[in-house]
Structures are given as C-alpha cells and as structure tokens.
Enzyme design. Structure first.
Site, PDB file in Angstrom:
ATOM      1  N   THR A  39      -5.927  -0.092   2.132  1.00  0.00           N
ATOM      2  CA  THR A  39      -5.479   0.832   1.088  1.00  0.00           C
ATOM      3  C   THR A  39      -4.095   0.405   0.625  1.00  0.00           C
ATOM      4  O   THR A  39      -3.297  -0.127   1.399  1.00  0.00           O
ATOM      5  CB  THR A  39      -5.418   2.277   1.599  1.00  0.00           C
ATOM      6  OG1 THR A  39      -4.438   2.376   2.633  1.00  0.00           O
ATOM      7  CG2 THR A  39      -6.772   2.716   2.133  1.00  0.00           C
ATOM      8  N   ASP A  66      -2.783  10.751   9.922  1.00  0.00           N
ATOM      9  CA  ASP A  66      -3.538  11.950   9.564  1.00  0.00           C
ATOM     10  C   ASP A  66      -3.864  12.004   8.080  1.00  0.00           C
ATOM     11  O   ASP A  66      -4.922  12.497   7.687  1.00  0.00           O
ATOM     12  CB  ASP A  66      -2.758  13.199   9.980  1.00  0.00           C
ATOM     13  CG  ASP A  66      -2.697  13.359  11.492  1.00  0.00           C
ATOM     14  OD1 ASP A  66      -3.769  13.438  12.118  1.00  0.00           O
ATOM     15  OD2 ASP A  66      -1.588  13.404  12.049  1.00  0.00           O
ATOM     16  N   GLY A  67      -2.972  11.490   7.225  1.00  0.00           N
ATOM     17  CA  GLY A  67      -3.237  11.487   5.794  1.00  0.00           C
ATOM     18  C   GLY A  67      -4.387  10.573   5.427  1.00  0.00           C
ATOM     19  O   GLY A  67      -5.274  10.941   4.644  1.00  0.00           O
ATOM     20  N   LEU A  69      -6.765   9.642   7.425  1.00  0.00           N
ATOM     21  CA  LEU A  69      -7.964  10.254   7.995  1.00  0.00           C
ATOM     22  C   LEU A  69      -8.490  11.359   7.089  1.00  0.00           C
ATOM     23  O   LEU A  69      -9.703  11.457   6.847  1.00  0.00           O
ATOM     24  CB  LEU A  69      -7.646  10.797   9.391  1.00  0.00           C
ATOM     25  CG  LEU A  69      -8.775  11.521  10.118  1.00  0.00           C
ATOM     26  CD1 LEU A  69      -9.998  10.626  10.279  1.00  0.00           C
ATOM     27  CD2 LEU A  69      -8.284  12.009  11.486  1.00  0.00           C
ATOM     28  N   ARG A  70      -7.593  12.196   6.570  1.00  0.00           N
ATOM     29  CA  ARG A  70      -8.025  13.266   5.669  1.00  0.00           C
ATOM     30  C   ARG A  70      -8.683  12.695   4.426  1.00  0.00           C
ATOM     31  O   ARG A  70      -9.742  13.162   3.994  1.00  0.00           O
ATOM     32  CB  ARG A  70      -6.836  14.146   5.267  1.00  0.00           C
ATOM     33  CG  ARG A  70      -7.242  15.440   4.557  1.00  0.00           C
ATOM     34  CD  ARG A  70      -6.149  15.964   3.649  1.00  0.00           C
ATOM     35  NE  ARG A  70      -6.050  15.171   2.438  1.00  0.00           N
ATOM     36  CZ  ARG A  70      -6.826  15.349   1.358  1.00  0.00           C
ATOM     37  NH1 ARG A  70      -7.767  16.280   1.347  1.00  0.00           N
ATOM     38  NH2 ARG A  70      -6.665  14.587   0.297  1.00  0.00           N
ATOM     39  N   ASP A  71      -8.068  11.690   3.829  1.00  0.00           N
ATOM     40  CA  ASP A  71      -8.607  11.095   2.606  1.00  0.00           C
ATOM     41  C   ASP A  71     -10.010  10.539   2.825  1.00  0.00           C
ATOM     42  O   ASP A  71     -10.912  10.736   2.001  1.00  0.00           O
ATOM     43  CB  ASP A  71      -7.688   9.976   2.111  1.00  0.00           C
ATOM     44  CG  ASP A  71      -6.368  10.489   1.558  1.00  0.00           C
ATOM     45  OD1 ASP A  71      -6.267  11.705   1.299  1.00  0.00           O
ATOM     46  OD2 ASP A  71      -5.445   9.669   1.395  1.00  0.00           O
ATOM     47  N   LEU A 210     -11.843  24.888  17.769  1.00  0.00           N
ATOM     48  CA  LEU A 210     -12.969  23.982  17.983  1.00  0.00           C
ATOM     49  C   LEU A 210     -13.390  23.420  16.637  1.00  0.00           C
ATOM     50  O   LEU A 210     -13.443  24.144  15.642  1.00  0.00           O
ATOM     51  CB  LEU A 210     -14.135  24.708  18.648  1.00  0.00           C
ATOM     52  CG  LEU A 210     -13.858  25.253  20.057  1.00  0.00           C
ATOM     53  CD1 LEU A 210     -15.016  26.133  20.517  1.00  0.00           C
ATOM     54  CD2 LEU A 210     -13.622  24.117  21.050  1.00  0.00           C
ATOM     55  N   LEU A 215     -16.073  27.711  12.239  1.00  0.00           N
ATOM     56  CA  LEU A 215     -15.024  28.694  11.992  1.00  0.00           C
ATOM     57  C   LEU A 215     -13.671  28.007  11.857  1.00  0.00           C
ATOM     58  O   LEU A 215     -13.460  26.909  12.361  1.00  0.00           O
ATOM     59  CB  LEU A 215     -14.959  29.704  13.149  1.00  0.00           C
ATOM     60  CG  LEU A 215     -16.229  30.507  13.431  1.00  0.00           C
ATOM     61  CD1 LEU A 215     -16.077  31.279  14.738  1.00  0.00           C
ATOM     62  CD2 LEU A 215     -16.539  31.458  12.278  1.00  0.00           C
ATOM     63  N   GLU A 268      -1.176  16.465   2.596  1.00  0.00           N
ATOM     64  CA  GLU A 268      -1.460  16.672   1.172  1.00  0.00           C
ATOM     65  C   GLU A 268      -0.877  18.017   0.750  1.00  0.00           C
ATOM     66  O   GLU A 268      -1.291  19.067   1.251  1.00  0.00           O
ATOM     67  CB  GLU A 268      -2.968  16.652   0.936  1.00  0.00           C
ATOM     68  CG  GLU A 268      -3.386  16.878  -0.506  1.00  0.00           C
ATOM     69  CD  GLU A 268      -3.303  15.627  -1.359  1.00  0.00           C
ATOM     70  OE1 GLU A 268      -3.530  15.742  -2.565  1.00  0.00           O
ATOM     71  OE2 GLU A 268      -3.018  14.551  -0.810  1.00  0.00           O
TER      72      GLU A 268
END
Length: 305
Positions: A39, A66-67, A69-71, A210, A215, A268
């Site tokens: 990227t 983490d960013g 991974l989120r993308d 979890l 949830l 984000e």
C-alpha cells in the site's frame, strides 16, 4: 503437495522488513503461493483486495497496524466474499491482534495461515466498518506531556485524553445512548464501543468483549458532577477510574450528542451528532488461535479449498 494461494497486502513502510521477507520465503517453501503487494496511499488496501479476489485468491494476509487491518477487513466485508483473513501485526499498537492472541513475531503470526478460519463480527457506523473498536473522547492517543497522575487515575481511558496536564482541563460531552432495553443520558468523559477489547496501545476499554457473539460491548465513562474533585479523590485513595464505567452488550446502539462527538474507528476519524452503531455478525472469516480470548463459539468445520 496441493499449492495454496494467498496475497499479503503489506503497509508500504514495511517493504524493507527483513523478518517479513524471510517469513514469506518460508511460507513459499511450505507450498504456499504467496503474492505480495504494497500500500502507498489511501484507498490502496481496498483496491488491492479487489485485485486479489479478481485473481482468484481466497486468502488475504493483512500486514500492518490497526488502520491497515481495518481497511482490509472492511474491503473484504464489502466484497461479500468468503475469502479469509490472516493478521500480520506490524503496527505500533496492534490492539486487535494483541487482544486476540495473535503472535507478534512475524513467522509465528503467519503460522495462523494454516489454522481453520473462524467467523467474526464487524461493527458498522456511518457506512464504515471496523474490526476492533470505536472510541470517543478527547483524542486518539496519549501524549508525552499527559501527566503521570492523570494516566494513573484514568487507567484504560487515559489515551483518550490527549495532551492534558491538569485535572482542570478535563471537560465532558453530553450524550444519549439508546439500544434494546438500554438507555443512558448524561455527561460523559469517554466512550468505547468494542468488537475487540482494547485500543490506544493496550488500554482495555471493553475488557470482556467477544468478537463472535453478534454484539458490541459498550463502555461509558460518565462524568461526575464535580469532575476535578472526584478524580483527585480517586487518585488520593489509590483507586483508578476503571470501576466507574457503565458497561453493557448490545446488537446496536444509537448515540446522540448535540455538540457532536469525535469518534475514532481504529485510526479512522468520524464525527457526528447522531450515529448508529451496529454489529454485523459473522461478517468476516479470520484465522485466529484456537484458544483466542476473543472467541466464544466452537470452531466451524474446515471449508473445502
């Protein structure tokens, strides 16, 4: 040996990471056809996921923080594919990976490619998806000039309060949260809405969340009427603020704040006065350790390749 295929989507800053290079070579020796793409700018992760799926890959490895991974998780979910995801944590915080028990050592993390994937949830708000957590407060990370006293008393919420050096600088936002059989309204100092457990580099805002229960864990840090005095009393008494949280689990929650609230979704930014957060159960197939703390259900049978 049947050759297995995957694409590693790697954050550009990790291009020269020798540990990654060696681990990729090892996986190839083990019979994996492992392509690598980098990227460079916003939007690359989603584009590369699309290219991987179009090329027939059913397994994506997210190499970054983490960013990243989120993308990648968002792109996979939006593609409505059964392609699975392995997490290669290469960021500073790696909050979801740490809470999920994913090894931080590159070669060990890639061993999870050979473990059967599990269905995990995602959170959704404002058309955006997140794997780990949405947080609201006064910033996304603690800074060096935040006093040690404040860090001590704020505990898991410390990182939300950016650059504060005195108790008197704390101020609350007024908010209202509504969900199934749940309603809370008042002044809040911080908020965590978690599919994962921690944010900001190890701060457990949702310590029992979890990732496969359908949830979202809600953690509200209400503001006492006399903020400064209460926090000072907690500190002087040797107590932290974590025991002041109001916590619940909901399939969805609506957040209203007349003055607006700044939200952080795994890096984000998002802001708004009226936001609805929802869990998307089983939205993503992820290769996690069998004993991952964020998994609750019995593992599914292996899917045929």
């Amino acid at each position: 040996m049947t050759q297995r295929r995957a694409m590693l989507i790697l954050h550009g800053k990790q291009a020269l990471n020798e540990d990654v290079r060696d681990a990729v070579a090892d996986k190839r020796k083990q019979g994996w056809e492992l392509d690598v793409r980098l990227t460079w700018e916003a939007g690359d992760a989603r584009r590369l996921v699309g290219e991987a799926l179009a090329a027939g890959h059913r397994h994506i490895v997210a190499g970054g923080g983490d960013g990243t991974l989120r993308d990648i998780a968002e792109a996979l979910a939006l593609a409505e594919t059964q392609a699975s995801l392995t997490i290669l944590p290469l960021g500073t915080a790696n909050d979801f990976a740490r809470a999920a028990g994913v090894p931080l050592e590159v070669s060990k993390a890639l061993q999870l490619m050979d473990v059967a994937p599990r269905a995990v949830d995602l959170g959704e708000v404002g058309g955006k998806l997140f794997l780990n957590m949405a947080t609201g407060g006064f910033g996304s990370q603690v800074t060096a000039n935040t006093s040690e006293d404040l860090k001590k008393v704020l505990g898991g919420a410390a990182y939300l309060f950016t650059g504060l050096t005195r108790f008197s600088e704390l101020h609350a936002a007024h908010g209202e949260l509504t969900g199934p059989d749940f309603h809370w309204r008042g002044d809040l100092l911080a908020l965590g809405i978690g599919n994962g457990r921690q944010a900001g580099g190890g701060h457990e805002l949702c310590p029992t969340a979890l990732a496969d229960d359908g949830l979202l864990d809600i953690s509200i840090l209400p503001a006492p009427q006399e903020v400064v005095g209460t926090l000072r009393s907690l500190l002087e008494g040797g107590l932290g603020i974590d025991n002041m949280f109001i916590r619940t689990r909901l399939p969805w929650v609506e957040l209203k704040s007349a003055q607006g609230l700044d939200i952080n979704l795994d890096g984000e930014p998002l802001s708004g006065e009226d936001l609805r957060f929802e869990a998307r159960p089983g939205a993503l197939q992820v290769h996690l350790p069998a004993d991952s703390p964020v998994l609750s259900r019995a593992p599914m049978l292996n899917r045929p390749d």
